[in-house]
Motif scaffolding. Structure first.
Motif, short mmCIF file in Angstrom:
data_model
loop_
_atom_site.label_atom_id
_atom_site.label_comp_id
_atom_site.label_asym_id
_atom_site.label_seq_id
_atom_site.Cartn_x
_atom_site.Cartn_y
_atom_site.Cartn_z
N ASP A 161 106.07 10.71 39.71
CA ASP A 161 107.44 10.31 40.03
C ASP A 161 107.69 8.84 39.73
OD1 ASP A 161 106.22 8.96 42.15
OD2 ASP A 161 106.70 10.53 43.61
N ILE A 215 105.62 18.11 38.07
CA ILE A 215 106.80 17.47 38.64
C ILE A 215 106.53 16.89 40.03
CG2 ILE A 215 108.32 18.98 37.31
CD1 ILE A 215 109.06 20.31 40.02
N ASN A 216 105.43 17.30 40.66
CA ASN A 216 105.09 16.76 41.97
C ASN A 216 104.13 15.58 41.87
OD1 ASN A 216 105.44 16.82 44.78
ND2 ASN A 216 103.50 17.89 45.07
N GLN A 217 103.30 15.57 40.84
CA GLN A 217 102.32 14.49 40.69
C GLN A 217 102.93 13.19 40.20
OE1 GLN A 217 98.24 15.46 39.01
NE2 GLN A 217 99.41 17.20 38.23
N LYS A 251 111.97 16.91 42.56
CA LYS A 251 111.11 17.57 43.55
C LYS A 251 111.89 18.51 44.46
CE LYS A 251 107.52 14.02 43.55
NZ LYS A 251 106.56 13.26 44.36
N ARG A 252 113.21 18.42 44.44
CA ARG A 252 114.01 19.36 45.22
C ARG A 252 113.87 20.79 44.68
NH1 ARG A 252 119.93 17.09 45.50
NH2 ARG A 252 119.58 16.75 43.28
N GLU A 281 97.69 20.62 40.14
CA GLU A 281 98.92 20.38 40.89
C GLU A 281 100.09 20.35 39.92
OE1 GLU A 281 101.48 20.31 43.16
OE2 GLU A 281 99.85 19.70 44.51
N ASN A 321 116.38 18.33 34.49
CA ASN A 321 116.57 17.96 35.89
C ASN A 321 118.07 17.89 36.17
OD1 ASN A 321 116.56 16.87 38.45
ND2 ASN A 321 115.55 14.96 37.89
N LEU A 359 110.91 22.08 44.04
CA LEU A 359 109.56 22.56 44.35
C LEU A 359 109.55 23.90 45.09
CD1 LEU A 359 107.72 19.22 45.16
CD2 LEU A 359 107.19 20.81 43.30
N ALA A 390 115.98 20.13 49.61
CA ALA A 390 115.48 21.13 48.66
C ALA A 390 116.61 22.01 48.15
CB ALA A 390 114.41 21.98 49.33
N TYR A 441 109.51 26.95 36.27
CA TYR A 441 110.54 25.98 36.65
C TYR A 441 111.87 26.30 36.00
CZ TYR A 441 113.17 21.62 36.91
OH TYR A 441 114.17 20.71 37.12
N ILE A 458 112.52 10.89 42.54
CA ILE A 458 111.99 12.12 43.15
C ILE A 458 112.98 13.27 43.10
CG2 ILE A 458 110.51 10.81 44.72
CD1 ILE A 458 112.60 11.37 46.93
#
Length: 789
Positions: free
Chosen positions: A594, A590-592, A718-719, A587, A548, A721, A437, A472, A715
């Motif tokens: 990938d 970016i998490n849903q 996701k770091r 949700e 990203n 999050l 993360a 974000y 993924i």
């Protein structure tokens, strides 16, 4: 309509045609003032559109154009292309250079197809062929053929020169069946028919009319020099001067001993493939050739004096008709008769083949496996058929479906067989390995009067996604947001309005937009805003796009530290599919999602689109959707464009372009995650936007196919999050913002249910979820849709 003229340069040498095309690109502005247009149509595809289906040469094979449907499919493609382009560009004189037409088309049926494509659009068609003395031309063609896999020496040409029959017909009689898998192509294994310039002229005039063909002297010294523009001007019959052009490297002939070595190796490789029923990749075969090369003198054209003698009378007649050919058709002085050169140093091709054998078997494809792959390609046609509009009622609609299906099949084979085959083996970043993360960072303290890093964006009905997107980008170094909205009904203005009251967003109403699009109107207006005028970096992205940063601690400052002298960053898209998520949820996006497109995917063009982040130094006068435009002359040498790997791409992007290429693609330090679909429900709402009563089903499913990439996983974003959750939670502590966000989410959920109750949307939703295409099939279908539209 005024008269239009076409000058068609048919080679027959690609070097000359390529040089003229390059000059045409460089001098496009000058040519346009003279009423001349040199379009950049795909000359290889035009050749394939005209070639007889069974005549699969090495070029067609390398481009994946060996499908029997190629000829009819590309014919329709070019017919459509010509109609569109010639309507948009009305220059009275069109010039197109395609050497393959002269060197690969030999039959009247092929030339008739070519004429049928062009005749409806032009009142006059002139054919120009650049020629050089046959012995000189044969030495160069022999080098090309050997490098492409020729197994015979020059004996067939010398034997043909001794016969009294016409060279053209004699060369064609030596041909047999093409066997592409084993490198047996008529155009490289047998004598070139087109060396017979008199027959070349007669054959073409037999289709295009008496006097339509002119022969011009091929002067390599001129075409490689700064004076090459003079030849193009002479060809065009124009008094205007095109000026000097950049010189190019002159042709360097392969040594004669090297050709002997490679030819002998070619013969053994072909026999080895036939015996063991395997297919050696052409790229690996080329590596083997490069390993046996040796220095030494080249073949002397004068040693092929038998060839010169064979054409002496024909050339004399041509010189009388075209006096400028005298120097070009004068042969070199005779020297000792050609014999294949000694390969030197005790060379034995079998020893090299034994050394390469293990690696060749490792890289080779068994013929049985290839046949199985071909069967799978055929199986895919059932999936393609299921994607076609199923409500075709008229004969024209059924014919359009049939054409689209044929085009998909052709494109599928081309993608599988060429450098356009998508894969994920690109760059240094391992997506699965980047899991740690990122740590939170405080909001930046800006210098007085600076607005820092500013995103300018446009939104319409995006309420459920706004707070995540703002949080974000605030958490990774964006300081300010300038957002324009128009005609929103879902609560987008309420969410953004509250964020403006909280001091995080600057909201502008764009309902009264003018021009071609609300987006461009907004971007034009933004240039007058102090927020933009005082920005350090300006970024134009949409709410479905997330920057990203894949280096350092994942912030913009971490990326900027890697490219301290960059002024423009081309942030290439990585397209993310719906990932099996059907219902709209709260949700994080970016998490849903990938599941994504492969990193290497040069086709279709949308996959490698980019958006630009640029320093506010006054270099460009306009912001457009993908990039700034109108570069000021004084900044010509001051801008530096980099890709997502930090590599310089200024030469490719300083003035135009909105997509990355095989030459400049890069994702290692930064990419732009593009969630164009999100959930399947979100897709329905997106497609319905602006279509209150009806949705064009074909367009709906086509958009899904273009954007639903789910073959690979990334993924890395996701770091972010933990710090996203922290900033999102801080923003959502505001009850008014939380209420506005929930209202927007409720609106979208209700809209999704409403659409599910409508037959056309319900059918579209079901069809989208039933689409099962792998990455190569998706590329093939998307490419076909691009041409169809």
């Amino acid at each position: 309509m005024s008269a239009r003229r076409l000058t068609l340069v048919i080679g027959p040498t690609e070097k000359a045609s390529a040089r003229l095309r390059g000059i045409g690109r460089d001098k496009a502005g000058s040519l346009e003032k003279m009423g001349i247009w040199m379009p950049e149509w795909n000359h290889v595809r035009l050749y394939a559109a005209c070639a007889d289906p069974q005549e699969i040469g090495v070029l067609r094979y390398k481009r994946g154009m060996d499908n029997p449907l190629v000829q009819q499919t590309l014919t329709h493609e070019f017919r459509t292309l010509l109609e569109r382009d010639l309507e948009e560009n009305t220059a009275p004189h069109v010039v197109f250079c395609a050497a393959q037409l002269g060197s690969l088309l030999s039959q009247k049926s092929e030339l008739d197809r070519l004429l049928a494509l062009f005749e409806p659009h032009f009142d006059r068609i002139d054919i120009a062929a650049y020629v050089d003395e046959q012995a000189r031309r044969l030495t160069r063609h022999y080098i090309y053929s050997i490098m492409e896999g020729r197994r015979q020496d020059l004996s067939p040409e010398l034997e043909l020169a001794r016969k009294r029959s016409r060279w053209w017909t004699g060369a064609l009689k030596l041909r047999g069946e093409n066997v592409p898998h084993f490198g047996l192509f008529n155009d490289i294994q047998h004598p070139p028919f087109w060396l017979d310039y008199a027959a070349l002229r007669n054959t073409w005039e037999g289709t295009f009319g008496d006097g339509s063909v002119s022969l011009r002297p091929l002067d390599p010294d001129l075409l490689s020099s700064e004076r090459a523009g003079e030849e193009l001007a002479a060809l065009l019959g124009s008094d205007a001067r095109l000026g000097k052009v950049d010189p190019v490297r002159r042709f360097s002939p392969e040594p004669a001993a090297s050709l002997t070595r490679i030819r002998q190796l070619n013969d053994l490789v072909i026999r080895y493939m036939q015996t063991h029923e395997i297919i050696c990749p052409r790229a690996f075969w080329q590596q083997m050739r490069m390993n046996v090369r040796i220095d030494g003198p080249p073949i002397a054209p004068g040693s092929l004096h038998a060839i010169s003698k064979r054409f002496r009378a024909d050339n004399a007649a041509l010189i009388r008709e075209f006096p400028d050919l005298k120097s070009a058709l004068t042969p070199d002085d005779p020297v000792e008769t050609w014999q294949e050169a000694d390969p030197k140093m005790g060379y034995r091709a079998s020893q090299y083949l034994a050394a390469f054998g293990h690696a060749m078997r490792k890289h080779a494809t068994p013929l049985a496996v290839k046949h199985a792959q071909d069967a799978k390609v055929e199986e895919a046609s059932a999936r393609f058929t299921a994607l076609l509009p199923q409500n075709a009622a008229t004969a024209a609609e059924k014919q359009a479906n049939s054409r689209l299906l044929a085009r998909v099949k052709v494109n599928h084979q081309m993608v599988l067989s060429t450098q356009f085959k998508p894969h994920n083996n690109l760059g240094a970043v391992n997506e699965e390995a980047l899991a740690a993360a990122f740590t939170p960072v405080p909001q930046r303290i800006l210098p007085p009067a600076s607005t820092g890093n500013v995103i300018v964006g446009c939104m319409k009905n995006e309420a459920p996604y706004i707070v995540e997107w703002i949080a974000y980008h605030r958490a990774m170094g964006v300081d300010n947001f300038l957002i324009y909205t128009n005609d929103c009904t879902d609560g987008t203005d309420e969410v953004l309005g509250r964020l403006q009251e909280m001091g995080h967003v600057h909201l502008r109403n764009n309902n009264n937009w003018k021009g071609n699009s609300p987006q461009q109107h907004a971007l034009n207006q933004s240039l007058n805003e102090p927020l933009i005028r005082n920005a350090e970096w300006i970024i134009h992205i949409d709410v479905d796009e997330f920057i990203n940063v894949r280096c350092g601690n994942g912030t913009l400052d971490d990326f900027f530290a890697h490219v301290p002298d960059a002024t423009n960053v081309a942030m290439t898209w990585r397209l993310f599919g719906h990932n099996g998520v059907t219902r709209l949820s709260d949700e994080f996006v970016i998490n849903q999602f990938d599941a994504c497109a492969p990193k290497y995917c040069p086709k279709p063009h949308t996959v490698w689109g980019f958006k630009t982040m640029f320093r506010n130094i006054g270099a460009y006068a306009k912001i457009s959707c993908h990039r700034p435009n109108k570069l000021a002359p004084e900044f010509e040498r001051k801008v530096k464009w980099v890709n997502g790997s930090g590599q310089d791409m200024t030469g490719d992007a300083a003035h135009n372009g909105w997509r990355s290429s095989k030459k400049n693609i890069g994702y290692d330090l930064l990419q732009l995650n593009h969630y164009a679909l999100r959930s399947a429900d979100s897709f329905l709402i997106k497609r319905q936007r602006g279509r209150a009563l009806h949705v064009d089903r074909s367009i709906g499913i086509n958009y899904w196919i273009r954007m639903d990439w789910s073959d690979f996983r990334d993924i890395t974003i996701k770091r972010n999050l933990p710090r996203l959750r922290a900033e999102y939670g801080r923003l959502m502590q505001d009850s008014a913002l939380k209420k506005a966000h929930q209202a927007g989410l409720d609106w979208h959920r209700a809209k999704a249910e409403e659409l599910h109750a409508m037959p056309e949307f319900r059918d579209l939703y079901q069809q989208a979820l039933e689409v099962k295409l792998n990455e190569t099939e998706r590329v093939a279908y998307a490419l076909s849709l691009d041409m169809e539209n």
